[in-house]
Design an enzyme around this catalytic site. Structure first.
Site, mmCIF file in Angstrom:
data_model
loop_
_atom_site.group_PDB
_atom_site.id
_atom_site.type_symbol
_atom_site.label_atom_id
_atom_site.label_comp_id
_atom_site.label_asym_id
_atom_site.label_seq_id
_atom_site.Cartn_x
_atom_site.Cartn_y
_atom_site.Cartn_z
ATOM 1 N N SER A 146 -38.691 64.788 -33.996
ATOM 2 C CA SER A 146 -39.667 65.912 -32.934
ATOM 3 C C SER A 146 -40.268 64.859 -31.961
ATOM 4 C CB SER A 146 -40.873 66.190 -33.701
ATOM 5 O OG SER A 146 -41.846 66.914 -32.846
ATOM 6 N N TYR A 159 -48.644 65.559 -39.041
ATOM 7 C CA TYR A 159 -46.995 65.807 -38.967
ATOM 8 C C TYR A 159 -46.475 64.650 -38.059
ATOM 9 C CZ TYR A 159 -43.241 68.722 -36.759
ATOM 10 O OH TYR A 159 -42.125 69.449 -36.232
#
Ligand SMILES: NC(=O)c1ccc[n+]([C@@H]2O[C@H](COP(=O)([O-])OP(=O)(O)OC[C@H]3O[C@@H](n4cnc5c(N)ncnc54)[C@H](OP(=O)(O)O)[C@@H]3O)[C@@H](O)[C@H]2O)c1
Length: 255
Positions: A146, A159
């Site tokens: 990501s 995250y």
């Protein structure tokens, strides 16, 4: 084995319920992919997806139980999958949990559990897959990381840090495989409208699972080692990573 034109004929998706993963196998099914294995926590819930894939011409669809958060199980589960499907062209590592930064702060154990799924579970399954691809002499492990791992943000750094670790792991694993026939492709999406982000407002340059799938398929075809999705995120993050911390903090907080 890919066909004479380089088209992917078989794929295993780890995190088989991922909307990006499902969009990818559907895109590959349109290009002659004939074997799909979806491995997830609740394989029985993937039956409707399996029906869609069969209707799209996929001849073999297998649904398998797989828990990323149980690294001790990975060698046995993945070895069985490769033994049942001895020639897998692509393994797409698509599992992950986003979580919530405030909830992680209130319950650090839940943050560690997310880190186990997103990072430790990917390390364990990624190493097993790399060995199996080496043994078969070909195949690509595509790892969805990501852009959140490119630079930590105060509002989602748990995250983001798992994705930073995963991205570094995938790059190193790819380098370690050069010359073996097996390879790794890192996939770095920005904000994608899936069930993972359904509760959030669109982030900058928001995109769809179908658009990310198209980028993944194109990357597999060209033999890319890294895919940004959308591609314009690459120069954007090239600049964002250079910003002084106070400016980055303000910018990240304003989105
Ligand atoms: N959506 C975005 O904006 C975005 C942006 C960048 C990167 N990504 C990454 O892209 C990947 C796919 O996400 P997505 O957007 O397609 O979201 P998604 O549809 O929510 O897919 C995530 C998948 O991970 C699975 N999963 C979670 N924990 C697992 C575990 N312990 N074992 C096995 N599977 C597990 C989920 O399974 P269940 O169905 O059982 O819950 C779900 O199918 C993730 O790695 C995500 O971090 C997403």
């Amino acid at each position: 084995m890919r066909d004479a034109l380089g088209a992917v004929q078989s794929i295993l998706v780890l995190g088989g319920g991922s909307e990006i993963g499902i969009a990818t196998v559907k895109a590959l099914a349109e290009q002659r992919c004939r074997t799909v294995v979806l491995a997830g926590r609740h394989p029985e819930q993937l039956e409707p997806v399996a029906d869609d894939l069969r209707a799209a011409g996929v001849t073999t669809v297998d649904l398998v139980a797989f828990d990323a958060a149980d690294p001790a199980s990975h060698e046995q589960v993945l070895t069985t999958i490769f033994s049942d499907h001895p020639d897998l062209d692509v393994v797409l590592l698509a599992f992950g949990v986003l979580g919530d930064q405030d909830a992680f702060a209130a319950d650090p154990v839940s943050a560690a559990e997310a880190a186990v799924t997103n990072y430790a579970g990917a390390v364990s399954s990624g190493l097993v897959v790399a060995q199996l691809l080496k043994e078969q002499g070909h195949g690509t492990l595509a790892v969805i990381t990501s852009v959140a791992g490119e630079r930590a943000r105060a509002d989602n750094f748990v995250y983001g840090s798992t994705k930073a670790g995963l991205d570094a792991f995938a790059q190193g694993l790819g380098d370690s495989l050069v010359g073996t026939g097996a390879s790794v492709m890192v996939v770095r999406p920005g904000f994608v409208r899936t069930k993972m982000t359904a509760h959030m407002e669109d982030g900058p340059m928001a995109t769809t699972p179908e658009a990310v799938a198209a980028d993944i398929v194109a990357g597999l075809k060209s033999g890319a080692h890294t895919v940004w999705s959308p591609a314009k995120l690459r120069p954007v993050f090239g600049i964002l990573k250079l910003l002084p911390r106070p400016i980055w903090r303000k910018l990240a907080a304003s989105r």
